[in-house]
Enzyme design. Sequence first.
Site, PDB file in Angstrom:
ATOM      1  CG  HIS A  23      -1.985   1.033   1.173  1.00  0.00           C
ATOM      2  ND1 HIS A  23      -3.202   0.792   0.601  1.00  0.00           N
ATOM      3  CD2 HIS A  23      -2.029   2.321   1.590  1.00  0.00           C
ATOM      4  CE1 HIS A  23      -3.966   1.868   0.673  1.00  0.00           C
ATOM      5  NE2 HIS A  23      -3.257   2.821   1.269  1.00  0.00           N
ATOM      6  CG  ASP A  25      -2.479   6.272   0.376  1.00  0.00           C
ATOM      7  OD1 ASP A  25      -3.468   6.042  -0.344  1.00  0.00           O
ATOM      8  OD2 ASP A  25      -2.370   5.836   1.532  1.00  0.00           O
ATOM      9  CD  GLU A 128      -6.694   3.187   1.830  1.00  0.00           C
ATOM     10  OE1 GLU A 128      -6.305   2.898   2.973  1.00  0.00           O
ATOM     11  OE2 GLU A 128      -6.186   4.100   1.146  1.00  0.00           O
ATOM     12  CG  HIS A 155     -10.401   4.906   3.990  1.00  0.00           C
ATOM     13  ND1 HIS A 155     -10.415   6.222   4.416  1.00  0.00           N
ATOM     14  CD2 HIS A 155      -9.105   4.516   4.029  1.00  0.00           C
ATOM     15  CE1 HIS A 155      -9.177   6.610   4.676  1.00  0.00           C
ATOM     16  NE2 HIS A 155      -8.360   5.603   4.453  1.00  0.00           N
ATOM     17  CG  HIS A 196      -8.743   1.250   6.409  1.00  0.00           C
ATOM     18  ND1 HIS A 196      -8.705   2.333   7.253  1.00  0.00           N
ATOM     19  CD2 HIS A 196      -7.722   1.424   5.530  1.00  0.00           C
ATOM     20  CE1 HIS A 196      -7.713   3.135   6.892  1.00  0.00           C
ATOM     21  NE2 HIS A 196      -7.086   2.597   5.863  1.00  0.00           N
ATOM     22  CG  HIS A 217      -2.537  -0.178   4.752  1.00  0.00           C
ATOM     23  ND1 HIS A 217      -3.540  -0.662   3.960  1.00  0.00           N
ATOM     24  CD2 HIS A 217      -2.936   1.069   5.122  1.00  0.00           C
ATOM     25  CE1 HIS A 217      -4.507   0.241   3.861  1.00  0.00           C
ATOM     26  NE2 HIS A 217      -4.167   1.297   4.566  1.00  0.00           N
ATOM     27  CG  ASP A 325      -0.747   4.052   4.893  1.00  0.00           C
ATOM     28  OD1 ASP A 325      -1.085   4.388   3.738  1.00  0.00           O
ATOM     29  OD2 ASP A 325      -1.430   4.328   5.885  1.00  0.00           O
TER      30      ASP A 325
END
Length: 400
Positions: A23, A25, A128, A155, A196, A217, A325
Amino acid sequence: MSSEYHLDRARRLLADHPVVDGHNDLPWALREQVGYDLDARDVSTDQTGVLHTDIPRLRAGGVGAQFWSVYVPAHLAGDDAVSATLEQIDVVAELLDRHPADLRRALTADDMEKARAEGRIASLMGAEGGHSINNSLGTLRALHALGVRYLTLTHNDNTDWADSATDSPRVGGLSEFGREVVREMNRIGMLVDLSHVAATTMRDALAVSVAPVIFSHSSARAVCDHPRNIPDDVLRTLAANGGVAMATFVPKFVLPAAVEWTLAADRNMREHGLHHLDTTPAAMRIHADFEAVHPRPLATVATIADHLDHMREVAGVDHIGIGGDYDGTAFLPRALEDVSGYPNLIAELLARGWSERDLAKLTWQNAVRVLRDAEAVSRDLSVRLGPSHATIGQLDGPAR
C-alpha cells in the site's frame, strides 16, 4: 555483529527478493499537492521533503513491486467516488507511461515475476474503500478490467454493506450484499483486502472467501491495541485461508504511546480547518508547530519488527508481508521515514535471527503466491459461474 553487517546482508537479500509493498498513497498525494501535474512532482528525481516516494528511493529501498493505492476519501460518495477512483487509475497509468524503464504494469503474479527479471518495479493497483464501487458489482468488475487487483472493503467509514474498524457498527460485519461482493471478487480474481475493516467484517469475509485474502497495511492488535489492527484469532484464521497480513508502519497503529498523541494532533488539525489525513506542506507545518510544543512519541524499526515477530508467531511465516502506507500518513518510524528504509527493517529482522529463507517469504514470495492463488480460484469459479448482477436492494432490502 555490527549493524552494518546486517545492513549489507539485507541489501543483498533484497536484490534477489525485493519488497512487495501492499500500500502506497502516492497517487492521492499527487492529486492533493499538484493536481496530478507530474512535471511539478517528477518522481524520477528525489522528492524528499514533499513526498515519501520517488523512483530513486524505491530503488534504494529494494522495492520490486508496489500496490499503488487508488484511494479516494469516503466523503466522495456515489458517482463522485467512482469518478475520482478513475482519475486515480489514470494517474497511475500516466506514471507508468512516463517511466517505462523503471515501472512495469502488472496484472498477474507472472507479470510480477517478469518485472523482477527485467529489473523493473511491478506496478499494481488497489482501491481503498468499498465506496469506490458505489454499491455496483458491475463497477467492481470495471475496476478489475482497468487493472485494480484488490479492493479494501471499507476505509475509515462504513459502507452500506460493510463495517469499518473506525466507525460505529452498522450491519454487524458484512451484509448479504457485502458477502456477494466478496464472492464476486473471488470469481474475478480480485483480492479481498481487510485492512481498515471491523473485526466482525474480517471474520465474515474470511468465512465467505474461498480465495486467500490480504491485509494490505495492518499490524498486530496484541502488540498495539488499535481497532485498525488484526486480532490474534483472525491471524490464526488467515493461515487456514492462505492469505497474507502486510504490516504497516503508521506510528498511531503500531506504537501504543502514539495513539493518544495522535488523537490530540488530529484535533489540532481540525481546529485549523484541515483534514487530519492532510499531508500537504502547509498541513505538515501545522503538525510541526504542534510537535514543537507536544513532543511526538517515536516509533522505530524495532517497533515494526515487534509486530512482525508476533504476526509470524501467530499466523506463520507464510502469511506475512509489508505494507508501509507511504504518502498516506503524516508520520513514520525512525529509519523508515521514506521508501528507501526497507533495508533497515530487514537488517533488524536479520539481527533478531530471522533466516534469509523466511525473509524472502516476507518480502516477495508470500505476496506473489497470494495473487497467484487468487488467480487459480478465479479460473475455477469463472468456468462454473457467470457474473453476479445482484443489487444491494435485492439482497439487503431498502436503504435504512
